[in-house]
Write a protein that holds these residues in place. Structure first.
Motif, mmCIF file in Angstrom:
data_model
loop_
_atom_site.group_PDB
_atom_site.id
_atom_site.type_symbol
_atom_site.label_atom_id
_atom_site.label_comp_id
_atom_site.label_asym_id
_atom_site.label_seq_id
_atom_site.Cartn_x
_atom_site.Cartn_y
_atom_site.Cartn_z
ATOM 1 N N ALA A 8 0.852 -1.205 0.000
ATOM 2 C CA ALA A 8 0.000 0.000 0.000
ATOM 3 C C ALA A 8 0.883 1.248 0.000
ATOM 4 N N ASP A 9 2.157 1.048 -0.301
ATOM 5 C CA ASP A 9 3.116 2.170 -0.361
ATOM 6 C C ASP A 9 3.029 2.799 -1.749
ATOM 7 N N THR A 10 2.371 3.941 -1.836
ATOM 8 C CA THR A 10 2.090 4.543 -3.152
ATOM 9 C C THR A 10 3.362 5.005 -3.863
ATOM 10 N N ALA A 11 4.393 5.360 -3.101
ATOM 11 C CA ALA A 11 5.665 5.759 -3.745
ATOM 12 C C ALA A 11 6.269 4.560 -4.462
ATOM 13 N N GLU A 12 6.238 3.406 -3.800
ATOM 14 C CA GLU A 12 6.750 2.175 -4.415
ATOM 15 C C GLU A 12 5.915 1.818 -5.648
ATOM 16 N N ILE A 13 4.592 1.930 -5.513
ATOM 17 C CA ILE A 13 3.706 1.568 -6.631
ATOM 18 C C ILE A 13 3.960 2.472 -7.830
ATOM 19 N N LYS A 14 4.094 3.775 -7.591
ATOM 20 C CA LYS A 14 4.381 4.715 -8.687
ATOM 21 C C LYS A 14 5.683 4.338 -9.391
ATOM 22 N N ALA A 15 6.726 4.062 -8.590
ATOM 23 C CA ALA A 15 8.047 3.762 -9.163
ATOM 24 C C ALA A 15 7.985 2.493 -10.004
ATOM 25 N N VAL A 22 3.391 -3.600 -14.365
ATOM 26 C CA VAL A 22 2.501 -3.804 -13.208
ATOM 27 C C VAL A 22 1.049 -3.853 -13.689
ATOM 28 N N ASP A 23 0.386 -4.998 -13.407
ATOM 29 C CA ASP A 23 -0.970 -5.217 -13.915
ATOM 30 C C ASP A 23 -2.055 -5.000 -12.863
ATOM 31 N N GLY A 24 -1.631 -4.798 -11.613
ATOM 32 C CA GLY A 24 -2.605 -4.603 -10.542
ATOM 33 C C GLY A 24 -1.877 -4.459 -9.214
ATOM 34 N N VAL A 25 -2.657 -4.303 -8.133
ATOM 35 C CA VAL A 25 -2.101 -4.128 -6.786
ATOM 36 C C VAL A 25 -2.938 -4.933 -5.800
ATOM 37 N N THR A 26 -2.287 -5.493 -4.800
ATOM 38 C CA THR A 26 -3.045 -6.117 -3.710
ATOM 39 C C THR A 26 -2.663 -5.448 -2.394
ATOM 40 N N THR A 27 -3.663 -5.220 -1.573
ATOM 41 C CA THR A 27 -3.409 -4.750 -0.212
ATOM 42 C C THR A 27 -4.145 -5.699 0.732
ATOM 43 N N ASN A 28 -3.884 -5.526 2.006
ATOM 44 C CA ASN A 28 -4.607 -6.261 3.054
ATOM 45 C C ASN A 28 -4.541 -5.390 4.304
ATOM 46 N N PRO A 29 -5.284 -5.731 5.353
ATOM 47 C CA PRO A 29 -5.304 -4.854 6.542
ATOM 48 C C PRO A 29 -3.919 -4.572 7.115
ATOM 49 N N SER A 30 -3.010 -5.553 7.049
ATOM 50 C CA SER A 30 -1.657 -5.339 7.588
ATOM 51 C C SER A 30 -0.880 -4.345 6.727
ATOM 52 N N LEU A 31 -1.048 -4.424 5.407
ATOM 53 C CA LEU A 31 -0.343 -3.497 4.513
ATOM 54 C C LEU A 31 -0.911 -2.084 4.639
ATOM 55 N N ILE A 32 -2.221 -1.989 4.838
ATOM 56 C CA ILE A 32 -2.834 -0.665 5.063
ATOM 57 C C ILE A 32 -2.316 -0.085 6.369
ATOM 58 N N ILE A 46 -4.097 4.618 -5.091
ATOM 59 C CA ILE A 46 -3.542 3.457 -5.808
ATOM 60 C C ILE A 46 -4.336 3.206 -7.089
ATOM 61 N N CYS A 47 -5.667 3.288 -6.992
ATOM 62 C CA CYS A 47 -6.525 3.051 -8.165
ATOM 63 C C CYS A 47 -6.259 4.065 -9.278
ATOM 64 N N ALA A 48 -5.814 5.262 -8.893
ATOM 65 C CA ALA A 48 -5.499 6.294 -9.899
ATOM 66 C C ALA A 48 -4.126 6.059 -10.533
ATOM 67 N N ILE A 49 -3.261 5.350 -9.821
ATOM 68 C CA ILE A 49 -1.911 5.067 -10.339
ATOM 69 C C ILE A 49 -1.925 3.858 -11.275
ATOM 70 N N VAL A 50 -2.627 2.787 -10.841
ATOM 71 C CA VAL A 50 -2.646 1.520 -11.594
ATOM 72 C C VAL A 50 -4.074 1.235 -12.062
ATOM 73 N N PRO A 51 -4.311 1.163 -13.374
ATOM 74 C CA PRO A 51 -5.680 0.940 -13.878
ATOM 75 C C PRO A 51 -6.190 -0.485 -13.667
ATOM 76 N N GLY A 52 -5.306 -1.422 -13.389
ATOM 77 C CA GLY A 52 -5.722 -2.815 -13.197
ATOM 78 C C GLY A 52 -6.401 -3.022 -11.853
ATOM 79 N N PRO A 53 -6.754 -4.301 -11.545
ATOM 80 C CA PRO A 53 -7.465 -4.588 -10.290
ATOM 81 C C PRO A 53 -6.658 -4.187 -9.055
ATOM 82 N N VAL A 54 -7.306 -3.492 -8.122
ATOM 83 C CA VAL A 54 -6.673 -3.098 -6.864
ATOM 84 C C VAL A 54 -7.467 -3.731 -5.731
ATOM 85 N N ILE A 76 -15.118 3.419 -4.284
ATOM 86 C CA ILE A 76 -13.874 4.191 -4.394
ATOM 87 C C ILE A 76 -13.485 4.387 -5.862
ATOM 88 N N ALA A 77 -13.497 3.281 -6.621
ATOM 89 C CA ALA A 77 -13.104 3.356 -8.047
ATOM 90 C C ALA A 77 -13.578 2.086 -8.746
#
Ligand code: G3P
Length: 218
Positions: A8-15, A22-32, A46-54, A76-77
């Motif tokens: 859920a680190d948006t800086a990492e996801i952007k990079a 990158v085709d999507g992102v997964t988060t969970n309560p621990s990552l949040i 995150i949904c604005a950065i990656v168009p795939g499933p979040v 949300i999106a």
């Protein structure tokens, strides 16, 4: 094979999204929790950065609460994928949401029997946690093999195998050999996939020899 990033680190996801791989992102309560941010805000970003499933996971454990939280998350999106635990209530919510056309990711899967239930519930993705099985001396990739074999027997199953709890590149290679549809990678593991000392050595040699030519490509 689709690559999702497990953070859920948006800086990492952007990079990492800049790679185009990158085709999507997964988060969970621990990552949040690790992100230190509000779930609705960080998932929206995150949904604005990656168009795939979040994937965004419910925290409720009862069906009615899961459905209430799923209604909040899906607003949300359009690329939000509602993540649900592999429990009777989680699969009941999965079945309902599938009927409403909502993407679902059934998580905390540790057996082929559980994966069979998730496919019958119409899950979009099933998340077997290979690393946590390895951690207790069981073979996580054996579970992936079993799930892929079972799903291949039933063409009407549309659930995609999303390999989760990935610890290293071998998990990715072995999952790809087995035909898993998706792997969700911690950022550090995704970066490990690029690395090989002979690539570095070879490139250094090319650059040294090129420099000796005195040429430039212009
Ligand atoms: O997506 C599930 C993943 O975040 C779990 O990984 O390392 O906590 O087993 P891990």
């Amino acid at each position: 094979m689709k690559f999702f990033v497990d953070t859920a680190d948006t800086a990492e996801i952007k990079a990492l999204a800049a790679s185009g791989l990158v085709d999507g992102v997964t988060t969970n309560p621990s990552l949040i929790a690790k992100s230190g941010r509000n779930i609705l805000e960080v998932v929206a970003e995150i949904c604005a950065i990656v168009p795939g499933p979040v994937s965004a996971e419910v925290a409720a454990t009862e069906y009615e609460g899961m459905m209430r939280e799923a209604a909040v998350l899906r607003k949300i999106a359009s690329n939000v994928c509602v993540k649900l635990p592999l429990t009777p209530d989680g699969l009941r919510a999965c079945k309902t949401l599938n009927g409403e056309g909502v993407m679902t990711n059934v998580t905390l899967c540790f057996s082929a029997a559980q994966a069979l239930l998730a496919a019958k519930a119409g899950a979009t993705f099933i998340s077997p946690f290979v690393g946590r099985l390895d951690d207790i001396g069981q073979d996580g990739m054996e579970l992936i093999a079993d799930i892929v074999t079972i799903y291949d027997n039933y063409p009407n199953f549309e659930t995609e195998v999303l390999v989760a709890s990935v610890r290293h590149p071998i998990h990715i290679v072995e999952a790809a050999k087995l035909g898993a549809h998706v792997a969700t990678l911690p950022p550090n593991v995704l970066r490990m996939l690029y690395a090989h000392p002979l690539t570095d050595k070879g490139l250094a040699g090319f650059l040294k020899d090129w420099a000796a030519t005195g040429q430039s490509i212009a």
